[in-house]
Motif scaffolding. Structure first.
Motif, PDB file in Angstrom:
ATOM      1  N   ARG A 124       0.803  -1.221   0.000  1.00 12.66           N
ATOM      2  CA  ARG A 124       0.000   0.000   0.000  1.00 12.66           C
ATOM      3  C   ARG A 124       0.842   1.281   0.000  1.00 12.66           C
ATOM      4  NH1 ARG A 124      -3.090  -3.838   2.423  1.00 12.66           N
ATOM      5  NH2 ARG A 124      -5.353  -3.700   2.314  1.00 12.66           N
ATOM      6  N   VAL A 125       2.052   1.211   0.561  1.00 16.01           N
ATOM      7  CA  VAL A 125       2.856   2.420   0.741  1.00 16.01           C
ATOM      8  C   VAL A 125       3.551   2.852  -0.552  1.00 16.01           C
ATOM      9  CG1 VAL A 125       3.250   1.990   3.200  1.00 16.01           C
ATOM     10  CG2 VAL A 125       4.895   1.112   1.524  1.00 16.01           C
ATOM     11  N   GLY A 126       4.024   4.079  -0.546  1.00 16.74           N
ATOM     12  CA  GLY A 126       4.731   4.605  -1.707  1.00 16.74           C
ATOM     13  C   GLY A 126       6.134   4.055  -1.853  1.00 16.74           C
ATOM     14  N   PHE A 127       6.742   3.614  -0.741  1.00 18.34           N
ATOM     15  CA  PHE A 127       8.116   3.112  -0.752  1.00 18.34           C
ATOM     16  C   PHE A 127       8.205   1.905   0.174  1.00 18.34           C
ATOM     17  CE2 PHE A 127      12.449   3.280   1.179  1.00 18.34           C
ATOM     18  CZ  PHE A 127      13.197   3.036   0.037  1.00 18.34           C
ATOM     19  N   ALA A 128       8.378   0.720  -0.394  1.00 16.16           N
ATOM     20  CA  ALA A 128       8.468  -0.516   0.383  1.00 16.16           C
ATOM     21  C   ALA A 128       9.919  -0.985   0.412  1.00 16.16           C
ATOM     22  CB  ALA A 128       7.586  -1.597  -0.229  1.00 16.16           C
ATOM     23  N   ALA A 129      10.443  -1.224   1.613  1.00 19.35           N
ATOM     24  CA  ALA A 129      11.833  -1.639   1.795  1.00 19.35           C
ATOM     25  C   ALA A 129      11.894  -2.945   2.570  1.00 19.35           C
ATOM     26  CB  ALA A 129      12.604  -0.551   2.536  1.00 19.35           C
ATOM     27  N   ALA A 130      12.997  -3.671   2.368  1.00 21.59           N
ATOM     28  CA  ALA A 130      13.182  -4.954   3.052  1.00 21.59           C
ATOM     29  C   ALA A 130      14.660  -5.155   3.382  1.00 21.59           C
ATOM     30  CB  ALA A 130      12.694  -6.095   2.161  1.00 21.59           C
ATOM     31  N   PRO A 131      14.950  -5.763   4.544  1.00 17.94           N
ATOM     32  CA  PRO A 131      16.321  -6.158   4.836  1.00 17.94           C
ATOM     33  C   PRO A 131      16.764  -7.278   3.897  1.00 17.94           C
ATOM     34  CG  PRO A 131      15.019  -6.062   6.856  1.00 17.94           C
ATOM     35  CD  PRO A 131      14.064  -5.968   5.700  1.00 17.94           C
TER      36      PRO A 131
END
Length: 186
Positions: A124-131
């Motif tokens: 849903r978010v504009g910027f998705a990050a992952a380790p």
């Protein structure tokens, strides 16, 4: 004519609120139990410092985590994070509440998660990050993946990425080099 989707840097440049999961993102995901049944977690001080730098640059931070933990409560209090959702069984509902509380849109937000329970918010978010050590399904859907593992600097990497994308990194670094950031610890 087809328009290319925004790059991770373009997405990061628009983030006004960065949300973090805890286990596997701010910690290595390991849970240590004492003989009395208490849980212990380890946090990376550089991750904490990165989150403080975000707030100093005008980017809010928040926590949404599935576990309830006094250790997390103590850590977020130390870091002055005001938007904290612990013991969350429905992360999208917590995210919706957070949007209502802040008046932001989903596109204004970033989220760093590591496992399936994070996907509904990440999508849903504009910027998705992952380790780097996230579940493969999470990595496949992230806009940006850190080089570091969760609990070992992944959150600091995403903080630095946001600061660079928003052209705030160099000014904060210059302030640190000149001693203007005294007392700002992670």
């Amino acid at each position: 004519m087809t328009v290319a989707p925004p790059t991770a840097t373009e997405r990061a440049s628009r983030v006004k609120l960065m949300i973090f999961d805890v286990d596997g993102v701010l910690t290595d995901g390991g849970l240590l139990f004492t003989a009395e049944g208490d849980t212990m977690k380890g946090f990376n001080s550089m991750d904490g410092h990165g989150m403080k730098l975000l707030r100093q640059a005008g980017i809010e931070t928040a926590i949404i985590t599935g576990r309830q933990s006094g250790i997390v409560a103590a850590r977020v209090k130390e870091m002055n994070i005001t938007h904290v959702y612990q013991g969350v069984q429905d992360k999208p509902a917590a995210f919706a509440d957070l949007l209502q509380q802040t008046g932001l849109t989903a596109e204004d937000c970033g989220y760093m998660g590591d496992d399936w329970v994070d996907l509904a918010v990440m999508l849903r978010v504009g910027f998705a990050a992952a380790p780097a050590n996230s579940h493969p399904e999470v990595i496949a859907r992230a806009h940006w993946v850190s080089e570091a593992r969760g609990g070992y600097g992944a959150a600091r990497e995403v903080c630095d990425t946001l600061l660079r994308a928003q052209h705030k990194y160099e000014a904060l670094l210059a302030a640190a080099c000149s001693g203007e950031q005294r007392g700002l610890v992670g």
